[in-house]
Design an enzyme around this catalytic site. Sequence first.
Site, PDB file in Angstrom:
ATOM      1  N   LYS A  29       0.835  -1.206   0.000  1.00 30.21           N
ATOM      2  CA  LYS A  29       0.000   0.000   0.000  1.00 30.21           C
ATOM      3  C   LYS A  29       0.871   1.258   0.000  1.00 30.21           C
ATOM      4  O   LYS A  29       0.612   2.210  -0.730  1.00 30.21           O
ATOM      5  CB  LYS A  29      -0.947  -0.017   1.209  1.00 30.21           C
ATOM      6  CG  LYS A  29      -2.094  -0.993   1.025  1.00 30.21           C
ATOM      7  CD  LYS A  29      -2.788  -1.380   2.319  1.00 30.21           C
ATOM      8  CE  LYS A  29      -3.789  -2.515   2.027  1.00 30.21           C
ATOM      9  NZ  LYS A  29      -4.391  -3.097   3.219  1.00 30.21           N
ATOM     10  N   GLN A  62      -5.374  -1.747   9.256  1.00 36.91           N
ATOM     11  CA  GLN A  62      -5.151  -3.083   8.691  1.00 36.91           C
ATOM     12  C   GLN A  62      -5.791  -4.161   9.569  1.00 36.91           C
ATOM     13  O   GLN A  62      -5.607  -4.166  10.782  1.00 36.91           O
ATOM     14  CB  GLN A  62      -3.630  -3.315   8.542  1.00 36.91           C
ATOM     15  CG  GLN A  62      -3.256  -4.607   7.872  1.00 36.91           C
ATOM     16  CD  GLN A  62      -3.692  -4.682   6.405  1.00 36.91           C
ATOM     17  OE1 GLN A  62      -3.734  -3.679   5.710  1.00 36.91           O
ATOM     18  NE2 GLN A  62      -4.030  -5.870   5.947  1.00 36.91           N
ATOM     19  N   ASP A 103     -11.427   2.120   3.035  1.00 37.41           N
ATOM     20  CA  ASP A 103     -11.695   0.685   2.957  1.00 37.41           C
ATOM     21  C   ASP A 103     -13.170   0.420   2.658  1.00 37.41           C
ATOM     22  O   ASP A 103     -13.533  -0.701   2.289  1.00 37.41           O
ATOM     23  CB  ASP A 103     -11.375   0.020   4.310  1.00 37.41           C
ATOM     24  CG  ASP A 103     -10.083  -0.753   4.305  1.00 37.41           C
ATOM     25  OD1 ASP A 103      -9.708  -1.269   3.245  1.00 37.41           O
ATOM     26  OD2 ASP A 103      -9.463  -0.842   5.379  1.00 37.41           O
TER      27      ASP A 103
HETATM   28  N1  GUN Z   1      -6.837  -7.250   5.564  1.00 36.31           N
HETATM   29  C1  GUN Z   1      -7.000  -8.005   4.459  1.00 36.31           C
HETATM   30  N2  GUN Z   1      -7.596  -7.291   3.478  1.00 36.31           N
HETATM   31  C2  GUN Z   1      -7.814  -6.054   3.982  1.00 36.31           C
HETATM   32  C3  GUN Z   1      -8.384  -4.864   3.443  1.00 36.31           C
HETATM   33  O1  GUN Z   1      -8.842  -4.801   2.298  1.00 36.31           O
HETATM   34  N3  GUN Z   1      -8.406  -3.800   4.286  1.00 36.31           N
HETATM   35  C4  GUN Z   1      -7.943  -3.856   5.566  1.00 36.31           C
HETATM   36  N4  GUN Z   1      -8.032  -2.762   6.307  1.00 36.31           N
HETATM   37  N5  GUN Z   1      -7.406  -4.948   6.092  1.00 36.31           N
HETATM   38  C5  GUN Z   1      -7.345  -6.034   5.301  1.00 36.31           C
END
Ligand code: GUN
Length: 287
Positions: free
Chosen positions: A54, A98, A121
Site C-alpha cells: 500500500k 489493517q 476501505d
Molecule cells: N486485511 C486483508 N484485506 C484487507 C483490506 O482490504 N483492508 C484492511 N483494512 N485490512 C485487510
Amino acid sequence: MSATIIDGKAVAAEIREGLKLEVEAFKGEFGREPGLAVVIVGEDPASRTYVNSKKKGCAELGMYSEEHTLPEQTTQAELESLVRKLNLDPRIDGILVQLPLPKHIDADAVISTIDPKKDVDGFHPVNIGNLLIGRPCLKSCTPAGIMELIKRSGVDLTGKHAVVVGRSNIVGKPVSVLLLEKHATVTICHSRTKDLAGMCRMADVLVAAVGKARIIKGDWVKPGAVVIDVGTNKVEGSKKLVGDVDFDAAKEVAGWITPVPGGVGPMTITMLMHNTIKAARAIMTGK
Ligand code: GUN
C-alpha cells in the site's frame, strides 16, 4: 478450449496511469498530495506485506502516505484515539486500519470511529449502508476491483446468475450487492450451503472468496463462465500462493478466469488509491 486469463496486474497498471494524472491534477488545484494513513497493530507477516504494498502504491502515484505501527498490546482506547487524531488531520484523506486486529481489540468499534469520509476501505457502517441502498459512497476495495475485472471480460451482468462463495463483510457481502446493482441474479454460498458444487455449476459468474486452497474444482465450473478468484492461500512449506479455485482444471472450462497471484490482488491496492484520491477531492470540494 482454454479460458482467457484476466490479467489483473495489467488492468491495475493501466488504471494507475490514469490515477497518476488525477494526483497531478489534484496537486495543481489544491497545492498538496492526497494522503493516506495506514495503521497496523502488531507484526502479522501477511499484514506487513499488504501494508508495504500500500505504501509503495502511494509512492508510485506521487501520493502522501504515513504508517502508524503500534505494538500488539495497544489498547482499544489508544487505537481509537489515534483514529480520532487522523480524522482531524488535514494532511490525511484516507485512513486504513489493517485487519485482522489483535483479539483483545473490537475491530467493529475501531472501524466505526473512522470518519466515513476518510473510510477508504469502505468498511464503515455508513458506507456499507449507502452501498446497500445504491447511494454514492466509498466502496470496499476488493469488491470494487472484482467489478472492474468482470467489466474487462466484456460480459454484461444483466440477468446473469452470479454465485458468490463466501459471506465475509470485506468481500462476499459487498460484492454481492455490487453484482445485484448490475442486475445479476445473485446467490451467496457459505460453509453451510448444501451442494456447493451444484450451486457453482449454475454460475455464469463465479466469485470465490472462501480462503481455502483450491476448494473450487474444475468440474464445478460452468463452461464459458467468468471465474474470479479472490483467494490468496499459502501452500505449506513454500512461498507459493494459490487461489480458492483449482486454476489448472478450471481454466480448461471457464470463458474467463483470474490467476493467483496477478488477478484480484493488484486491483485491491489500485482501488485503495482510487478511493483515497476520491476522498481527498470530496473533502476539498465539500461534495
Ligand atoms: N486485511 C486483508 N484485506 C484487507 C483490506 O482490504 N483492508 C484492511 N483494512 N485490512 C485487510
